[in-house]
Design a protein around this motif. Structure first.
Motif, PDB file in Angstrom:
ATOM      1  N   TYR A  75       0.820  -1.206   0.000  1.00 29.29           N
ATOM      2  CA  TYR A  75       0.000   0.000   0.000  1.00 29.29           C
ATOM      3  C   TYR A  75       0.859   1.263   0.000  1.00 29.29           C
ATOM      4  N   ALA A  76       0.246   2.328  -0.474  1.00 32.29           N
ATOM      5  CA  ALA A  76       0.859   3.658  -0.394  1.00 32.29           C
ATOM      6  C   ALA A  76      -0.268   4.678  -0.358  1.00 32.29           C
ATOM      7  N   PHE A  77       0.036   5.872   0.117  1.00 33.34           N
ATOM      8  CA  PHE A  77      -0.936   6.960   0.049  1.00 33.34           C
ATOM      9  C   PHE A  77      -0.268   8.175  -0.556  1.00 33.34           C
ATOM     10  N   SER A  78      -1.067   9.040  -1.131  1.00 26.28           N
ATOM     11  CA  SER A  78      -0.512  10.211  -1.809  1.00 26.28           C
ATOM     12  C   SER A  78      -1.378  11.432  -1.579  1.00 26.28           C
ATOM     13  N   VAL A  79      -0.748  12.582  -1.676  1.00 26.91           N
ATOM     14  CA  VAL A  79      -1.444  13.866  -1.641  1.00 26.91           C
ATOM     15  C   VAL A  79      -1.227  14.519  -2.997  1.00 26.91           C
ATOM     16  N   SER A  80      -2.301  14.979  -3.613  1.00 24.42           N
ATOM     17  CA  SER A  80      -2.241  15.518  -4.973  1.00 24.42           C
ATOM     18  C   SER A  80      -2.776  16.938  -5.022  1.00 24.42           C
ATOM     19  N   SER A  81      -2.152  17.750  -5.892  1.00 24.29           N
ATOM     20  CA  SER A  81      -2.632  19.114  -6.056  1.00 24.29           C
ATOM     21  C   SER A  81      -2.161  19.669  -7.391  1.00 24.29           C
ATOM     22  N   LEU A  82      -2.629  20.859  -7.688  1.00 24.75           N
ATOM     23  CA  LEU A  82      -2.174  21.544  -8.901  1.00 24.75           C
ATOM     24  C   LEU A  82      -0.693  21.871  -8.788  1.00 24.75           C
ATOM     25  N   ALA A  83       0.004  21.756  -9.900  1.00 31.70           N
ATOM     26  CA  ALA A  83       1.438  22.045  -9.910  1.00 31.70           C
ATOM     27  C   ALA A  83       1.718  23.472  -9.462  1.00 31.70           C
ATOM     28  N   THR A  84       0.811  24.373  -9.744  1.00 37.21           N
ATOM     29  CA  THR A  84       1.005  25.775  -9.359  1.00 37.21           C
ATOM     30  C   THR A  84       0.926  25.968  -7.845  1.00 37.21           C
ATOM     31  N   ARG A  85       0.276  25.053  -7.137  1.00 34.97           N
ATOM     32  CA  ARG A  85       0.144  25.144  -5.685  1.00 34.97           C
ATOM     33  C   ARG A  85       1.301  24.466  -4.957  1.00 34.97           C
ATOM     34  N   PHE A  86       1.867  23.446  -5.591  1.00 33.20           N
ATOM     35  CA  PHE A  86       2.895  22.651  -4.915  1.00 33.20           C
ATOM     36  C   PHE A  86       4.297  23.221  -5.159  1.00 33.20           C
ATOM     37  N   THR A  87       4.558  24.341  -4.509  1.00 27.72           N
ATOM     38  CA  THR A  87       5.903  24.916  -4.515  1.00 27.72           C
ATOM     39  C   THR A  87       6.787  24.057  -3.610  1.00 27.72           C
ATOM     40  N   PRO A  88       8.119  24.183  -3.688  1.00 31.62           N
ATOM     41  CA  PRO A  88       8.992  23.409  -2.792  1.00 31.62           C
ATOM     42  C   PRO A  88       8.642  23.596  -1.314  1.00 31.62           C
ATOM     43  N   ASP A  89       8.341  24.816  -0.897  1.00 27.96           N
ATOM     44  CA  ASP A  89       7.989  25.054   0.503  1.00 27.96           C
ATOM     45  C   ASP A  89       6.675  24.365   0.863  1.00 27.96           C
ATOM     46  N   ARG A  90       5.723  24.418  -0.039  1.00 26.07           N
ATOM     47  CA  ARG A  90       4.437  23.781   0.211  1.00 26.07           C
ATOM     48  C   ARG A  90       4.588  22.257   0.287  1.00 26.07           C
ATOM     49  N   ILE A  91       5.398  21.697  -0.584  1.00 23.05           N
ATOM     50  CA  ILE A  91       5.656  20.257  -0.557  1.00 23.05           C
ATOM     51  C   ILE A  91       6.258  19.866   0.790  1.00 23.05           C
ATOM     52  N   ALA A  92       7.205  20.655   1.278  1.00 25.24           N
ATOM     53  CA  ALA A  92       7.843  20.367   2.564  1.00 25.24           C
ATOM     54  C   ALA A  92       6.811  20.373   3.689  1.00 25.24           C
ATOM     55  N   GLU A  93       5.866  21.311   3.659  1.00 25.03           N
ATOM     56  CA  GLU A  93       4.822  21.377   4.683  1.00 25.03           C
ATOM     57  C   GLU A  93       3.932  20.135   4.647  1.00 25.03           C
ATOM     58  N   VAL A  94       3.560  19.730   3.437  1.00 27.77           N
ATOM     59  CA  VAL A  94       2.669  18.574   3.285  1.00 27.77           C
ATOM     60  C   VAL A  94       3.383  17.292   3.711  1.00 27.77           C
ATOM     61  N   VAL A  95       4.665  17.183   3.390  1.00 26.00           N
ATOM     62  CA  VAL A  95       5.443  15.990   3.764  1.00 26.00           C
ATOM     63  C   VAL A  95       5.447  15.800   5.277  1.00 26.00           C
ATOM     64  N   VAL A  96       5.565  16.892   6.021  1.00 20.86           N
ATOM     65  CA  VAL A  96       5.549  16.806   7.488  1.00 20.86           C
ATOM     66  C   VAL A  96       4.241  16.180   7.965  1.00 20.86           C
ATOM     67  N   GLU A  97       3.132  16.636   7.416  1.00 19.48           N
ATOM     68  CA  GLU A  97       1.829  16.095   7.812  1.00 19.48           C
ATOM     69  C   GLU A  97       1.658  14.649   7.345  1.00 19.48           C
ATOM     70  N   MET A  98       2.204  14.328   6.181  1.00 17.00           N
ATOM     71  CA  MET A  98       2.115  12.957   5.683  1.00 17.00           C
ATOM     72  C   MET A  98       2.901  11.995   6.572  1.00 17.00           C
ATOM     73  N   ARG A  99       4.073  12.412   7.033  1.00 10.95           N
ATOM     74  CA  ARG A  99       4.877  11.559   7.919  1.00 10.95           C
ATOM     75  C   ARG A  99       4.133  11.304   9.230  1.00 10.95           C
ATOM     76  N   ARG A 100       3.494  12.333   9.725  1.00 11.67           N
ATOM     77  CA  ARG A 100       2.722  12.183  10.964  1.00 11.67           C
ATOM     78  C   ARG A 100       1.577  11.191  10.748  1.00 11.67           C
ATOM     79  N   THR A 101       0.879  11.326   9.650  1.00 12.92           N
ATOM     80  CA  THR A 101      -0.244  10.436   9.343  1.00 12.92           C
ATOM     81  C   THR A 101       0.233   9.000   9.155  1.00 12.92           C
ATOM     82  N   LYS A 102       1.314   8.830   8.443  1.00 13.83           N
ATOM     83  CA  LYS A 102       1.898   7.497   8.226  1.00 13.83           C
ATOM     84  C   LYS A 102       2.214   6.825   9.559  1.00 13.83           C
ATOM     85  N   GLN A 103       2.806   7.570  10.481  1.00 12.91           N
ATOM     86  CA  GLN A 103       3.172   7.019  11.782  1.00 12.91           C
ATOM     87  C   GLN A 103       1.933   6.609  12.579  1.00 12.91           C
TER      88      GLN A 103
END
Length: 249
Positions: free
Chosen positions: A212-240
């Motif tokens: 299994y895997a999970f993903s977060v998806s959005s428009l390319a215009t919204r997913f700036t490097p800083d935004r990706i970093a923010e989402v990754v933090v929340e994804m790691r928390r959810t995964k745990q």
């Protein structure tokens, strides 16, 4: 194998591959069955409630199969546990979240929590299948495998360009696998759908058999490097959170 059952499911799969109702002639051609034979199967499936026939004589699936699929999903402890956490993640980051399951060389979406951005909504739905090599969730699962198995999956896939950015080189896929293992997440940078970036993470408590895997998806215009970093933090928390609960079953 019982031929009549095989033919009935072949017709169901043909109908599931197209979002629009299909005429008898198209279904007959795709199934390689005579029109009269195809009509008999469709008539039976309509009587059973799995298929419907519109006023123009075109056929499409009903929601009865969706209900059956939902029952199968409920029997899966990982999916059952993950749904609530993934819904919370979707609401917190205000993005669409998918949960996917490996099936051969593809991933199948088994859960989706939608966040509509303006008039934009992703075309994916539960039951959608995509190749592993060009999806964030698929690459997240591939990253848990040895290089030889990654290459085996790639070489036995129907590799094609879905967008201009789709990976079509095994060397590039292996290079990305190194990055995924180092970073802990995979990126699909408009490789599967133009204008869409997805972040994927593997999900499971046994690292040797991740399905299994999970993903977060959005428009390319919204997913700036800083935004990706923010989402990754929340994804790691959810995964745990999900994996901790799985470990306590």
């Amino acid at each position: 194998m019982i031929q009549s059952v095989e033919r009935a499911f072949s017709i169901i799969e043909i109908l599931s591959d197209d979002p629009l109702p299909q005429p008898l002639s198209t279904i007959s051609a795709k199934s390689e069955l005579a029109p009269a034979t195809t009509h008999r199967f469709l008539d039976t499936l309509c009587q059973l409630g799995y298929v419907k026939n519109d006023s123009n004589g075109r056929y499409s699936l009903t929601l009865k199969l969706f209900n059956i699929a939902g029952g199968a999903i409920k029997q899966n402890s990982l999916v059952s546990i993950a749904q609530g956490y993934l819904t919370q993640l979707s609401e917190k980051v205000h993005e669409t979240v998918h949960l996917m399951l490996r099936d051969g060389n593809e991933v199948v979406y088994v859960f989706k929590s939608v966040q509509v951005i303006g008039a934009i909504q992703m075309a994916s739905h539960i039951g959608t299948r995509f190749p592993m090599y060009c999806t964030a969730g698929g690459k997240a699962i591939l990253s848990t495998l040895p290089a030889s198995e990654v290459l085996s999956v790639f070489n036995s896939s129907n590799v094609r360009r879905l967008t201009e950015k789709t990976i079509t080189s095994p060397e590039e896929l292996l290079r990305q696998m190194d990055e995924v293992r180092k970073n802990g997440y995979a990126l699909d940078h408009e490789e599967n759908e133009d204008g869409i970036i997805c972040i994927g993470m593997p999900l499971g408590i046994d690292p040797t058999s991740v399905r299994y895997a999970f993903s977060v998806s959005s428009l390319a215009t919204r997913f700036t490097p800083d935004r990706i970093a923010e989402v990754v933090v929340e994804m790691r928390r959810t995964k745990q959170l999900i994996e901790n609960e799985l470990a306590n079953i």
